[in-house]
Design a protein around this motif. Structure first.
Motif, mmCIF file in Angstrom:
data_model
loop_
_atom_site.group_PDB
_atom_site.id
_atom_site.type_symbol
_atom_site.label_atom_id
_atom_site.label_comp_id
_atom_site.label_asym_id
_atom_site.label_seq_id
_atom_site.Cartn_x
_atom_site.Cartn_y
_atom_site.Cartn_z
ATOM 1 N N VAL A 197 -23.124 -35.291 -31.552
ATOM 2 C CA VAL A 197 -23.031 -34.332 -32.650
ATOM 3 C C VAL A 197 -23.760 -33.043 -32.282
ATOM 4 O O VAL A 197 -23.325 -31.941 -32.640
ATOM 5 C CB VAL A 197 -23.594 -34.942 -33.943
ATOM 6 N N GLN A 198 -24.859 -33.159 -31.538
ATOM 7 C CA GLN A 198 -25.584 -31.968 -31.099
ATOM 8 C C GLN A 198 -24.723 -31.105 -30.184
ATOM 9 O O GLN A 198 -24.725 -29.875 -30.287
ATOM 10 C CB GLN A 198 -26.869 -32.384 -30.395
ATOM 11 N N VAL A 199 -23.966 -31.739 -29.299
ATOM 12 C CA VAL A 199 -23.066 -30.979 -28.426
ATOM 13 C C VAL A 199 -21.987 -30.299 -29.263
ATOM 14 O O VAL A 199 -21.662 -29.120 -29.044
ATOM 15 C CB VAL A 199 -22.432 -31.889 -27.362
ATOM 16 N N ALA A 200 -21.431 -31.017 -30.235
ATOM 17 C CA ALA A 200 -20.423 -30.422 -31.114
ATOM 18 C C ALA A 200 -21.008 -29.243 -31.885
ATOM 19 O O ALA A 200 -20.337 -28.223 -32.088
ATOM 20 C CB ALA A 200 -19.883 -31.474 -32.076
ATOM 21 N N ASP A 201 -22.255 -29.364 -32.308
ATOM 22 C CA ASP A 201 -22.930 -28.282 -33.020
ATOM 23 C C ASP A 201 -23.054 -27.049 -32.128
ATOM 24 O O ASP A 201 -22.805 -25.913 -32.561
ATOM 25 C CB ASP A 201 -24.304 -28.756 -33.473
ATOM 26 N N PHE A 202 -23.438 -27.250 -30.883
ATOM 27 C CA PHE A 202 -23.515 -26.151 -29.923
ATOM 28 C C PHE A 202 -22.159 -25.449 -29.794
ATOM 29 O O PHE A 202 -22.058 -24.231 -29.892
ATOM 30 C CB PHE A 202 -23.930 -26.673 -28.538
ATOM 31 N N LEU A 203 -21.123 -26.237 -29.589
ATOM 32 C CA LEU A 203 -19.799 -25.667 -29.373
ATOM 33 C C LEU A 203 -19.311 -24.928 -30.615
ATOM 34 O O LEU A 203 -18.737 -23.829 -30.512
ATOM 35 C CB LEU A 203 -18.816 -26.764 -28.989
ATOM 36 N N ALA A 204 -19.538 -25.496 -31.795
ATOM 37 C CA ALA A 204 -19.122 -24.829 -33.032
ATOM 38 C C ALA A 204 -19.840 -23.491 -33.197
ATOM 39 O O ALA A 204 -19.230 -22.480 -33.574
ATOM 40 C CB ALA A 204 -19.409 -25.735 -34.230
ATOM 41 N N GLY A 205 -21.121 -23.477 -32.916
ATOM 42 C CA GLY A 205 -21.892 -22.238 -33.042
ATOM 43 C C GLY A 205 -21.466 -21.186 -32.042
ATOM 44 O O GLY A 205 -21.379 -19.994 -32.358
ATOM 45 N N ILE A 206 -21.175 -21.602 -30.815
ATOM 46 C CA ILE A 206 -20.721 -20.660 -29.785
ATOM 47 C C ILE A 206 -19.377 -20.064 -30.178
ATOM 48 O O ILE A 206 -19.150 -18.854 -30.065
ATOM 49 C CB ILE A 206 -20.625 -21.373 -28.424
ATOM 50 N N ALA A 207 -18.459 -20.912 -30.655
ATOM 51 C CA ALA A 207 -17.130 -20.429 -31.034
ATOM 52 C C ALA A 207 -17.205 -19.479 -32.224
ATOM 53 O O ALA A 207 -16.442 -18.510 -32.304
ATOM 54 C CB ALA A 207 -16.229 -21.617 -31.367
ATOM 55 N N ARG A 208 -18.125 -19.730 -33.149
ATOM 56 C CA ARG A 208 -18.226 -18.865 -34.331
ATOM 57 C C ARG A 208 -18.867 -17.529 -34.003
ATOM 58 O O ARG A 208 -18.454 -16.488 -34.509
ATOM 59 C CB ARG A 208 -19.032 -19.567 -35.433
ATOM 60 N N ARG A 209 -19.866 -17.534 -33.129
ATOM 61 C CA ARG A 209 -20.619 -16.316 -32.844
ATOM 62 C C ARG A 209 -20.166 -15.615 -31.564
ATOM 63 O O ARG A 209 -20.620 -14.521 -31.252
ATOM 64 C CB ARG A 209 -22.109 -16.631 -32.709
ATOM 65 N N THR B 53 -18.610 -13.626 -28.468
ATOM 66 C CA THR B 53 -18.121 -12.258 -28.320
ATOM 67 C C THR B 53 -16.781 -12.253 -27.590
ATOM 68 O O THR B 53 -16.392 -13.255 -26.976
ATOM 69 C CB THR B 53 -19.150 -11.432 -27.539
ATOM 70 N N PRO B 54 -16.030 -11.128 -27.645
ATOM 71 C CA PRO B 54 -14.707 -11.077 -27.002
ATOM 72 C C PRO B 54 -14.711 -11.457 -25.528
ATOM 73 O O PRO B 54 -13.721 -11.979 -25.014
ATOM 74 C CB PRO B 54 -14.280 -9.624 -27.209
ATOM 75 N N ASP B 55 -15.820 -11.221 -24.832
ATOM 76 C CA ASP B 55 -15.853 -11.545 -23.406
ATOM 77 C C ASP B 55 -15.841 -13.054 -23.150
ATOM 78 O O ASP B 55 -15.684 -13.489 -22.004
ATOM 79 C CB ASP B 55 -17.081 -10.916 -22.734
ATOM 80 N N LEU B 56 -15.996 -13.858 -24.225
ATOM 81 C CA LEU B 56 -15.943 -15.311 -24.076
ATOM 82 C C LEU B 56 -14.545 -15.871 -24.336
ATOM 83 O O LEU B 56 -14.345 -17.082 -24.277
ATOM 84 C CB LEU B 56 -16.930 -15.981 -25.033
ATOM 85 N N ALA B 57 -13.588 -14.991 -24.631
ATOM 86 C CA ALA B 57 -12.258 -15.449 -25.043
ATOM 87 C C ALA B 57 -11.632 -16.397 -24.031
ATOM 88 O O ALA B 57 -11.065 -17.435 -24.398
ATOM 89 C CB ALA B 57 -11.349 -14.259 -25.297
ATOM 90 N N ASP B 58 -11.700 -16.069 -22.757
ATOM 91 C CA ASP B 58 -11.072 -16.913 -21.739
ATOM 92 C C ASP B 58 -11.747 -18.282 -21.648
ATOM 93 O O ASP B 58 -11.079 -19.301 -21.432
ATOM 94 C CB ASP B 58 -11.120 -16.216 -20.375
ATOM 95 N N LEU B 59 -13.084 -18.309 -21.787
ATOM 96 C CA LEU B 59 -13.806 -19.573 -21.703
ATOM 97 C C LEU B 59 -13.564 -20.450 -22.938
ATOM 98 O O LEU B 59 -13.533 -21.681 -22.839
ATOM 99 C CB LEU B 59 -15.309 -19.308 -21.551
ATOM 100 N N LEU B 60 -13.361 -19.814 -24.101
ATOM 101 C CA LEU B 60 -13.156 -20.576 -25.327
ATOM 102 C C LEU B 60 -11.699 -20.960 -25.548
ATOM 103 O O LEU B 60 -11.408 -21.895 -26.299
ATOM 104 C CB LEU B 60 -13.652 -19.764 -26.536
#
Length: 300
Positions: free
Chosen positions: A256-268, A270-277
């Motif tokens: 659940v902690q890993v899922a929390d990390f991923l959810a927070g990264i996806a919500r916050r 920036t556009p430069d993360l588009a390819d990674l997300l």
């Protein structure tokens, strides 16, 4: 292999959930992330991040989004590919769609999901009518309400745009009938201001892909009551069989902690993360046959 004989366990968490305060411009989206890691695999990920972030206890997604942590962020998003998914809900669009799902059709647990009716054209027309949407939110806050709030209904109709044809189907008689059912806690109507319910539905549809059951371990959320989850599972049926649903304290489950990390990264993010997300937003693809551990990048 039948759906009944094949199943996957996932762990989930969200970021951006704000209760019924769905029109806050400072928090426009909710992200609901899920991973299919084993406990030991997730613990290893958390261990790497804890070392990298130099944190012994609490750590959040905003820490890994700092510029100096870019290597750790890229490692995490590369590592989780094929083992994670993110469902994103635009809160304003969600509220706008709820107007039509509640007041122009028979409400169901398919509302707000790919199984429901497509209201996208009407939503696009109404999503910028902030006063109208705020009146709808006020109207449908039914907690502790025992009688019809005629003043709230009046405000809803007073703010209703006259230039949107789809809204002509919304009559006072229809609104009053639905509101009575909500006040009486009609179990057939999903909660109108709880986007985590359709988010869970979409997550189940993704991981099931129509061919296997899904067991869910979820961070504790008051919105996901047993009754709501049971009714959602009954609605999905064989399309996405819900094998089990357990809520846990995220501090006690590294998945659940890993899922929390991923959810927070996806919500916050920036556009430069588009390819990674991007891989996390795409339709489900069966993970490769290699073990998760064998596919990891070298630790940062």
């Amino acid at each position: 292999m039948t759906v009944e004989s094949s199943w996957v366990e996932i762990a989930c968490d969200e970021s951006g959930f704000s209760g019924t305060n769905l029109l806050d411009p400072a928090s426009p989206v909710i992200t609901h992330a899920s991973v299919d890691l084993a406990i030991a695999e997730a613990a290893e990920v958390i261990g790497v991040l804890r070392t990298r972030l130099r944190r012994r206890s609490e750590y959040k997604a905003n820490q890994i989004l700092r510029p100096e942590q870019r290597p750790a962020l890229e490692w995490l998003l590369t590592t989780l590919q094929g083992h994670a998914h993110v469902h994103v809900i635009d809160k304003t669009a969600y509220v706008a769609a709820r107007v039509f799902e509640l007041f122009t059709e028979e409400p169901s647990y398919g509302a707000g999901t790919a199984l429901g009716k497509d209201h996208s054209a009407a939503v696009a027309a109404v999503r910028n009518r902030t006063g109208f949407l705020a009146a709808f939110v006020d109207l449908t806050r039914t907690k502790r309400v025992k009688l019809l709030d005629h003043a709230a209904i009046d405000r809803f109709f007073a703010t209703m745009p006259a230039d949107i044809p789809a809204l002509r189907l919304v009559t006072r008689a229809r609104v009053e009938a639905v509101m009575r059912r909500l006040i009486d806690d009609d179990p057939e109507i999903p909660p109108p201001l709880e986007p985590l319910v359709p988010a869970l539905a979409e997550t189940l549809l993704y991981w099931s892909a129509g061919r296997r059951a899904v067991a869910v371990v979820h961070d504790e959320q008051s919105a996901l009551t047993k009754g709501r989850v049971d009714r959602l599972g009954a609605y999905l049926g064989e399309r996405a069989p819900l094998r089990s649903f357990v809520q846990v304290d995220s501090r006690e489950d590294p998945r659940v902690q890993v899922a929390d990390f991923l959810a927070g990264i996806a919500r916050r993010g920036t556009p430069d993360l588009a390819d990674l997300l991007a891989p996390y937003m795409q339709p489900y693809v069966q993970p490769c046959d290699q073990s998760w551990a064998a596919t990891k990048s070298s630790q940062v």
